[in-house]
Design a protein around this motif. Structure first.
Motif, PDB file in Angstrom:
ATOM      1  N   ARG A   1       0.819  -1.206   0.000  1.00  0.00           N
ATOM      2  CA  ARG A   1       0.000   0.000   0.000  1.00  0.00           C
ATOM      3  C   ARG A   1       0.855   1.258   0.000  1.00  0.00           C
ATOM      4  O   ARG A   1       0.470   2.281  -0.565  1.00  0.00           O
ATOM      5  CB  ARG A   1      -0.930   0.019   1.214  1.00  0.00           C
ATOM      6  CG  ARG A   1      -1.959  -1.089   1.219  1.00  0.00           C
ATOM      7  CD  ARG A   1      -3.012  -0.863   2.268  1.00  0.00           C
ATOM      8  NE  ARG A   1      -3.718   0.396   2.065  1.00  0.00           N
ATOM      9  CZ  ARG A   1      -4.695   0.810   2.872  1.00  0.00           C
ATOM     10  NH1 ARG A   1      -5.050   0.090   3.913  1.00  0.00           N
ATOM     11  NH2 ARG A   1      -5.293   1.962   2.636  1.00  0.00           N
ATOM     12  N   ALA A   2       2.006   1.201   0.640  1.00  0.00           N
ATOM     13  CA  ALA A   2       2.848   2.396   0.753  1.00  0.00           C
ATOM     14  C   ALA A   2       3.391   2.834  -0.595  1.00  0.00           C
ATOM     15  O   ALA A   2       3.591   4.032  -0.824  1.00  0.00           O
ATOM     16  CB  ALA A   2       4.008   2.124   1.718  1.00  0.00           C
ATOM     17  N   ILE A   3       3.609   1.885  -1.514  1.00  0.00           N
ATOM     18  CA  ILE A   3       4.149   2.249  -2.823  1.00  0.00           C
ATOM     19  C   ILE A   3       3.184   3.161  -3.571  1.00  0.00           C
ATOM     20  O   ILE A   3       3.570   4.217  -4.089  1.00  0.00           O
ATOM     21  CB  ILE A   3       4.462   0.983  -3.640  1.00  0.00           C
ATOM     22  CG1 ILE A   3       5.643   0.225  -3.005  1.00  0.00           C
ATOM     23  CG2 ILE A   3       4.776   1.328  -5.083  1.00  0.00           C
ATOM     24  CD1 ILE A   3       5.930  -1.104  -3.655  1.00  0.00           C
ATOM     25  N   SER A   4       1.917   2.750  -3.644  1.00  0.00           N
ATOM     26  CA  SER A   4       0.928   3.576  -4.334  1.00  0.00           C
ATOM     27  C   SER A   4       0.691   4.890  -3.601  1.00  0.00           C
ATOM     28  O   SER A   4       0.521   5.945  -4.231  1.00  0.00           O
ATOM     29  CB  SER A   4      -0.394   2.808  -4.473  1.00  0.00           C
ATOM     30  OG  SER A   4      -0.904   2.456  -3.199  1.00  0.00           O
ATOM     31  N   LEU A   5       0.691   4.854  -2.256  1.00  0.00           N
ATOM     32  CA  LEU A   5       0.506   6.079  -1.486  1.00  0.00           C
ATOM     33  C   LEU A   5       1.667   7.030  -1.688  1.00  0.00           C
ATOM     34  O   LEU A   5       1.475   8.249  -1.817  1.00  0.00           O
ATOM     35  CB  LEU A   5       0.355   5.732  -0.004  1.00  0.00           C
ATOM     36  CG  LEU A   5       0.043   6.888   0.949  1.00  0.00           C
ATOM     37  CD1 LEU A   5      -1.290   7.516   0.600  1.00  0.00           C
ATOM     38  CD2 LEU A   5       0.036   6.401   2.385  1.00  0.00           C
ATOM     39  N   PHE A   6       2.870   6.494  -1.767  1.00  0.00           N
ATOM     40  CA  PHE A   6       4.054   7.319  -1.984  1.00  0.00           C
ATOM     41  C   PHE A   6       3.980   8.014  -3.338  1.00  0.00           C
ATOM     42  O   PHE A   6       4.263   9.203  -3.458  1.00  0.00           O
ATOM     43  CB  PHE A   6       5.306   6.443  -1.898  1.00  0.00           C
ATOM     44  CG  PHE A   6       6.594   7.204  -2.073  1.00  0.00           C
ATOM     45  CD1 PHE A   6       7.179   7.850  -1.003  1.00  0.00           C
ATOM     46  CD2 PHE A   6       7.211   7.272  -3.317  1.00  0.00           C
ATOM     47  CE1 PHE A   6       8.363   8.553  -1.160  1.00  0.00           C
ATOM     48  CE2 PHE A   6       8.391   7.974  -3.481  1.00  0.00           C
ATOM     49  CZ  PHE A   6       8.978   8.610  -2.399  1.00  0.00           C
TER      50      PHE A   6
END
Length: 377
Positions: free
Chosen positions: A31-36
């Motif tokens: 999830r952090a990749i897309s949020l980043f």
């Protein structure tokens, strides 16, 4: 035997903590990749990214805890069996019901964690996340004030600023608005400033040109201007009153009441609100039943040099089928308020199947055992 209870429950909690960390890390990275990408592309800082990921963690933990409980029980009991510790315990007269006691205690701990997350931490974190997102979307100035880069402060909007003066004046501005599918407008200006008027943010451009392309006939209209005000209210998420709240942000009593006020705040009907409130209780029951289900499957059959892979596979398949049933019942409850009770069916079935398997284990290993011992094929 109280010593063995503490030992087994302690081992399960250790494995539970390890697998929870692993699963949360995997889920969080995904999830952090897309949020980043979305935050950094919009001009936000790394601090903002870390803040958003921290607020999203309770929801991630809430999703993985039941899975971690199942995996921890399967791994822990299988390891005790492979190390012959389970065999020693059973030879001392430890019955399946006595073995189930520390497993149930472990399940109660997991269910308590899921309850705290579902009823308290997840709603609070979702509310904070939504409010922080709304605040960030309104902070158009922060997303515009970044020179020398193409920024995307909103869907279908691209902004480039060549230089920003110490006074906050934007020099060499380019802005393209593609939010309207029928036409695309590009603005260029020698200089511009951001101002707040009546609670909304406006971009005032000076000495520029607007080029509007009609997509259908490919016609281009060019207009020059000395000054032009571009309203950023829609781009900023608007300041149009109260925010619509997600049902997952609401406290459980409000969801169960599903009164007119709650419906107005969330813009959801009674069925969706009550189903969300009851799902929080059913998730805790489901987390309680999964360790007992795993124990029941692992105690089926006698000793085999091939290990307990068949029992482990059976427990995993049963858990997947029960989770699929949970998704079906949740969908039915969201469509019909009278079916709110159906969300408890998978959790009750999980507990019932776990107790039934433990009871079956008290009758001896006759269901699954290696061939060659006189049992029918």
């Amino acid at each position: 035997m109280a010593l063995f209870d503490r030992y087994l429950a302690g081992q399960l909690l250790v494995y539970f903590g390890f697998f929870s960390l692993v699963l949360v890390a995997v889920y969080w990275v995904n999830r952090a990749i897309s949020l980043f990408d979305s935050l950094i592309a919009g001009g936000s800082s790394v601090i903002t990214f870390l803040e958003f990921t921290a607020l999203a963690l309770p929801n991630v933990i809430y999703a993985v805890l039941p899975v971690s409980a199942l995996v921890a029980t399967l791994y822990g009991i299988n390891r005790l069996s492979s190390d012959s510790e389970m065999v020693v315990a059973q030879t001392t007269g430890l019955s399946p019901w006595r073995l189930a006691r520390p497993v149930l205690a472990f399940g109660l701990v997991v269910a308590l964690m899921v309850s705290v997350l579902g009823h308290v931490l997840v709603p609070l974190s979702r509310t904070a996340l939504a409010e922080r997102g709304a605040e960030l979307s309104r902070d158009v100035t922060a997303r515009f004030l970044k020179e020398g880069e193409f920024l995307h402060p909103g869907r279908g909007v691209t902004v480039y600023v060549r230089e920003i003066t110490p006074q906050g004046e934007l020099l060499g501005l380019f802005l393209q608005d593609r939010r309207n599918a029928a036409m695309r407008t590009s603005y260029t200006a020698e200089r511009a400033i951001l101002v707040r008027v009546d609670g909304t943010t406006r971009l005032v451009m000076f000495d520029g040109m607007a080029q509007t392309l009609q997509v259908e006939d490919r016609s281009l209209v060019t207009t020059t201007f000395q000054d032009f005000a571009y309203d950023l209210a829609g781009l900023a998420g608007g300041d149009d009153g109260a925010r619509r709240r997600d049902p997952r942000e609401m406290p459980t009593p409000a969801l169960l009441r599903a009164d007119a006020e709650t419906q107005a705040v969330t813009r959801k009907d009674v069925a969706k609100l009550r189903s969300e409130g009851n799902v929080r209780f059913s998730e805790a029951l489901f987390a309680l039943g999964l360790p007992l289900l795993a124990l029941g499957f692992l105690m089926l059959g006698g000793y085999s040099r091939f290990g307990l892979w068949r029992q482990i596979l059976g427990a995993v398949v049963a858990a997947i089928l029960l989770k699929m049933l949970a998704n079906v019942t949740e969908t039915a409850a969201r469509d019909d308020a009278a079916l709110w009770w159906t969300v408890y069916i998978p959790a009750i079935l999980t507990l019932a199947l776990g107790f039934a398997l433990v009871w079956r284990d008290t009758r001896g290993p006759h269901l699954i055992r290696p061939r060659g011992d006189g049992a029918p094929a």
